[in-house]
Design an enzyme around this catalytic site. Structure first.
Site, mmCIF file in Angstrom:
data_model
loop_
_atom_site.group_PDB
_atom_site.id
_atom_site.type_symbol
_atom_site.label_atom_id
_atom_site.label_comp_id
_atom_site.label_asym_id
_atom_site.label_seq_id
_atom_site.Cartn_x
_atom_site.Cartn_y
_atom_site.Cartn_z
ATOM 1 N N GLN A 139 -4.790 -1.414 -7.665
ATOM 2 C CA GLN A 139 -5.530 -0.581 -6.711
ATOM 3 C C GLN A 139 -6.186 0.584 -7.443
ATOM 4 O O GLN A 139 -5.578 1.186 -8.332
ATOM 5 C CB GLN A 139 -4.603 -0.029 -5.630
ATOM 6 N N SER A 156 -7.783 5.137 -0.658
ATOM 7 C CA SER A 156 -7.864 3.868 -1.380
ATOM 8 C C SER A 156 -9.313 3.389 -1.406
ATOM 9 O O SER A 156 -10.024 3.492 -0.410
ATOM 10 C CB SER A 156 -6.988 2.820 -0.699
ATOM 11 N N ASP A 188 0.825 -1.215 0.000
ATOM 12 C CA ASP A 188 0.000 0.000 0.000
ATOM 13 C C ASP A 188 0.857 1.262 0.000
ATOM 14 O O ASP A 188 0.333 2.370 -0.163
ATOM 15 C CB ASP A 188 -0.936 -0.009 1.218
#
Length: 307
Positions: free
Chosen positions: A297, A247, A223
């Site tokens: 993502q 996110s 991340d």
């Protein structure tokens, strides 16, 4: 003044953070970040959710993928509860569904993330690699991102509050070394591609003893830097307050075992942004140039309206 933590202490803290505690047959609690303030790091919730799923997986099966949706931001000062559903157990594959929740101010419980993980019993099969690791400087020739942060904080002087400085310089258990300018320092539009090396700052338990932990740490680190890639073509930065972002979803495919305490190259690119969202992809390679994991993502990305 608190004594600075050693690399071994930082990594021990990461292991504790990512070790969920069983509170029921399929229920777990994830620890809060000690001294944490603000919003929970998304990688923490993904990694703890994966650990909850791994703790209920059939013996001998390993996680090969996960898909997660962030529902709302979590708070760092609170523990996180994880409830796991055993949706499928087959001979070769199994599936687990995890809901991460936190208590709200009124005492109600609110979900913050949904995660599904798939497991497979290891087997031999058809194999090919049709991807080449980017040619970049080795990590030994690069400066740690934390050293860059310290230099930025020193130049900022009184323009950075003590609270901002403490958060900005909080020691990290993951050593990141960018192969180019850091995302948040970028002022000129550039290609939506970035490369950085990462590993824990001290050794982890041997992968033969705890492969699940190494996967969780890779999930945690995945991340970092990813959402910022989609900001590169626009020359804008979250750190300078020019963007609002979060996110939305995160997916990982684990292709082969890899040690998270040995250097891994994280190559990211962002093929598209629009509609207040940015789409990002990541490929993680070991030092031998083998692809060990793939990441995708999508995140909310909006230009901040300055009043």
């Amino acid at each position: 003044m608190t004594e600075p933590k050693t690399p071994e202490q930082l990594v021990a803290g990461l292991v504790r953070l990512l070790t969920v505690t069983r509170t029921g047959e399929d229920a777990f609690t994830g620890r809060k970040q000690p001294g944490g303030i603000g919003r929970v790091f998304g990688g923490q919730v993904i990694a703890q959710g994966l650990q909850a799923a791994q703790a209920t997986a059939p013996e001998g099966m390993e996680a090969h993928s996960l898909h997660a949706y962030f529902l709302r931001g979590g708070k760092e000062g609170l523990d996180i509860s994880y409830r796991t559903a055993r949706d499928f157990d087959g001979r070769s594959f199994a599936n687990r569904r995890v809901v991460a929740s936190q208590e709200d101010e009124d005492g109600s419980t609110r979900p913050i993330l949904n995660l599904t993980a798939s497991f497979q019993r290891p087997e031999d099969g058809l194999s090919h690699d049709d991807v080449t690791m980017p040619q970049v400087a080795p990590p030994e020739e690069l400066e740690s991102d934390m050293a860059v942060r310290a230099s930025v904080a020193e130049r900022a002087g009184e323009r950075m509050s003590e609270a901002q400085r403490a958060l900005f310089l909080r020691p990290r258990p993951i050593d990141m070394r960018s192969c180019g300018p850091l995302h948040w320092m970028n002022r000129e539009p550039s290609e939506p591609r970035a490369n950085s090396w990462f590993r824990t700052v001290a050794p982890l338990p041997d992968i033969a003893e705890n492969a699940a932990l190494h996967r969780a740490v890779i999930a945690y680190a995945s991340d970092y830097t990813l959402l910022g890639t989609s900001a590169l073509p626009h020359g804008l930065s979250w750190m300078r307050g020019e963007l609002v972002g979060a996110s939305l979803d995160h997916a990982i495919w684990f292709h082969r075992p890899a040690r998270a305490d040995e250097w891994l190259l994280y190559a990211t690119d962002a093929p598209w942004s629009g509609g207040g969202r940015g789409f990002n992809r990541g490929r993680i390679f070991n030092r031998q140039g083998e692809l060990v994991a793939s990441v995708a993502q999508e995140g909310m990305m909006r230009k901040r309206v300055l009043k």
